[in-house]
Write a protein that holds these residues in place. Sequence first.
Motif, PDB file in Angstrom:
ATOM      1  N   PHE A  84      70.944 -38.876 108.087  1.00  0.00           N
ATOM      2  CA  PHE A  84      70.290 -38.566 106.811  1.00  0.00           C
ATOM      3  C   PHE A  84      70.144 -37.078 106.586  1.00  0.00           C
ATOM      4  CE2 PHE A  84      69.104 -42.919 107.484  1.00  0.00           C
ATOM      5  CZ  PHE A  84      69.291 -43.456 106.231  1.00  0.00           C
ATOM      6  N   GLN A  85      71.209 -36.350 106.872  1.00  0.00           N
ATOM      7  CA  GLN A  85      71.153 -34.920 106.620  1.00  0.00           C
ATOM      8  C   GLN A  85      70.964 -34.698 105.127  1.00  0.00           C
ATOM      9  OE1 GLN A  85      74.736 -33.515 108.359  1.00  0.00           O
ATOM     10  NE2 GLN A  85      73.929 -33.639 110.442  1.00  0.00           N
ATOM     11  N   GLY A  86      70.126 -33.789 104.795  1.00  0.00           N
ATOM     12  CA  GLY A  86      69.867 -33.516 103.390  1.00  0.00           C
ATOM     13  C   GLY A  86      68.662 -34.262 102.864  1.00  0.00           C
ATOM     14  N   VAL A  87      68.190 -35.247 103.614  1.00  0.00           N
ATOM     15  CA  VAL A  87      66.952 -35.922 103.218  1.00  0.00           C
ATOM     16  C   VAL A  87      65.847 -35.411 104.138  1.00  0.00           C
ATOM     17  CG1 VAL A  87      65.775 -38.132 102.892  1.00  0.00           C
ATOM     18  CG2 VAL A  87      68.255 -37.986 102.594  1.00  0.00           C
ATOM     19  N   ASP A  88      64.919 -34.683 103.556  1.00  0.00           N
ATOM     20  CA  ASP A  88      63.830 -34.119 104.358  1.00  0.00           C
ATOM     21  C   ASP A  88      62.670 -35.096 104.441  1.00  0.00           C
ATOM     22  OD1 ASP A  88      65.255 -31.746 104.470  1.00  0.00           O
ATOM     23  OD2 ASP A  88      64.387 -31.058 102.569  1.00  0.00           O
ATOM     24  N   ASN A  89      61.897 -34.921 105.479  1.00  0.00           N
ATOM     25  CA  ASN A  89      60.624 -35.623 105.566  1.00  0.00           C
ATOM     26  C   ASN A  89      60.727 -37.127 105.331  1.00  0.00           C
ATOM     27  OD1 ASN A  89      59.438 -33.102 105.873  1.00  0.00           O
ATOM     28  ND2 ASN A  89      59.251 -32.855 103.654  1.00  0.00           N
ATOM     29  N   ILE A  90      61.552 -37.776 106.103  1.00  0.00           N
ATOM     30  CA  ILE A  90      61.607 -39.235 106.001  1.00  0.00           C
ATOM     31  C   ILE A  90      60.307 -39.805 106.563  1.00  0.00           C
ATOM     32  CG2 ILE A  90      62.761 -41.300 106.887  1.00  0.00           C
ATOM     33  CD1 ILE A  90      65.380 -39.824 106.614  1.00  0.00           C
ATOM     34  N   GLU A  91      59.689 -40.655 105.764  1.00  0.00           N
ATOM     35  CA  GLU A  91      58.397 -41.231 106.163  1.00  0.00           C
ATOM     36  C   GLU A  91      58.433 -42.738 105.997  1.00  0.00           C
ATOM     37  OE1 GLU A  91      55.345 -39.545 103.748  1.00  0.00           O
ATOM     38  OE2 GLU A  91      55.897 -37.488 104.264  1.00  0.00           O
ATOM     39  N   GLU A  92      57.583 -43.403 106.740  1.00  0.00           N
ATOM     40  CA  GLU A  92      57.458 -44.853 106.582  1.00  0.00           C
ATOM     41  C   GLU A  92      56.998 -45.174 105.165  1.00  0.00           C
ATOM     42  OE1 GLU A  92      55.185 -46.904 109.597  1.00  0.00           O
ATOM     43  OE2 GLU A  92      56.145 -45.718 111.178  1.00  0.00           O
ATOM     44  N   GLY A  93      57.598 -46.192 104.577  1.00  0.00           N
ATOM     45  CA  GLY A  93      57.230 -46.599 103.226  1.00  0.00           C
ATOM     46  C   GLY A  93      58.091 -45.965 102.152  1.00  0.00           C
ATOM     47  N   MET A  94      58.937 -45.012 102.559  1.00  0.00           N
ATOM     48  CA  MET A  94      59.785 -44.307 101.601  1.00  0.00           C
ATOM     49  C   MET A  94      60.990 -45.173 101.214  1.00  0.00           C
ATOM     50  SD  MET A  94      61.533 -40.684 102.514  1.00  0.00           S
ATOM     51  CE  MET A  94      60.413 -39.443 101.997  1.00  0.00           C
ATOM     52  N   PHE A  95      61.368 -45.136  99.946  1.00  0.00           N
ATOM     53  CA  PHE A  95      62.561 -45.857  99.501  1.00  0.00           C
ATOM     54  C   PHE A  95      63.750 -44.907  99.495  1.00  0.00           C
ATOM     55  CE2 PHE A  95      59.160 -48.465  97.903  1.00  0.00           C
ATOM     56  CZ  PHE A  95      59.645 -49.754  98.081  1.00  0.00           C
ATOM     57  N   LEU A  96      64.878 -45.375 100.002  1.00  0.00           N
ATOM     58  CA  LEU A  96      66.092 -44.565 100.040  1.00  0.00           C
ATOM     59  C   LEU A  96      67.236 -45.367  99.451  1.00  0.00           C
ATOM     60  CD1 LEU A  96      65.921 -43.364 103.768  1.00  0.00           C
ATOM     61  CD2 LEU A  96      65.347 -41.995 101.758  1.00  0.00           C
ATOM     62  N   GLU A  97      68.194 -44.661  98.851  1.00  0.00           N
ATOM     63  CA  GLU A  97      69.410 -45.338  98.421  1.00  0.00           C
ATOM     64  C   GLU A  97      70.482 -45.052  99.456  1.00  0.00           C
ATOM     65  OE1 GLU A  97      70.485 -45.214  94.196  1.00  0.00           O
ATOM     66  OE2 GLU A  97      72.564 -44.999  94.837  1.00  0.00           O
ATOM     67  N   VAL A  98      71.060 -46.100 100.007  1.00  0.00           N
ATOM     68  CA  VAL A  98      72.091 -45.913 101.026  1.00  0.00           C
ATOM     69  C   VAL A  98      73.385 -46.586 100.561  1.00  0.00           C
ATOM     70  CG1 VAL A  98      70.449 -45.767 102.938  1.00  0.00           C
ATOM     71  CG2 VAL A  98      71.376 -47.990 102.290  1.00  0.00           C
ATOM     72  N   ASP A  99      74.503 -46.058 101.051  1.00  0.00           N
ATOM     73  CA  ASP A  99      75.796 -46.669 100.746  1.00  0.00           C
ATOM     74  C   ASP A  99      76.085 -47.744 101.782  1.00  0.00           C
ATOM     75  OD1 ASP A  99      76.557 -45.164  98.476  1.00  0.00           O
ATOM     76  OD2 ASP A  99      76.904 -43.445  99.784  1.00  0.00           O
TER      77      ASP A  99
END
Length: 160
Positions: A84-99
């Motif tokens: 997840f380079q480029g995504v800072d501060n990944i936290e629990e509960g966060m929504f992400l769009e993944v391929d």
Amino acid sequence: MKIANDCVVGIHYSLKSPKGELIDSSEGQDPLVFLFGRGALVPGMEKALADKAVGDKFNLVITPEEGYGVRDENLVQTVEKDKFQGVDNIEEGMFLEVDTEVGPMIVVVTAIAGNDITLDGNHPLAGQELHFDVEVVEVRDASAEELEHGHAHGPGGHHH
Ligand code: ZN
């Protein structure tokens, strides 16, 4: 006029968990307005609304199968944080769009342990029984334009 396929329906609703916790509600907002019979709402809700009319109020319990689906544990994956380079501060509960192999998908971060991130692609309400209070506030014929677009226009519907 009774609710049937291809009419525009407006409802006020509140959605609660089986324990009675409020999950979502249209109170204080425009009603939810949608084109009926096109899969805009979960199947259990569309079934319950068929043949209803303005002023009808009812309670509804929807099983996961007729709601947001049952949980699929195959949609839970552990991924290394380095991905997840480029995504800072990944936290629990966060929504992400993944391929994924089947295209972009929204996942929620459910756990972080060192370099391992656990992602869950299930709908947040998958596996949950849905308890709705519903009031039908609008039923009208859809315009030709709405039928062509496949959605309702106006307050509570789509804006272009
Ligand atoms: Zn439109």
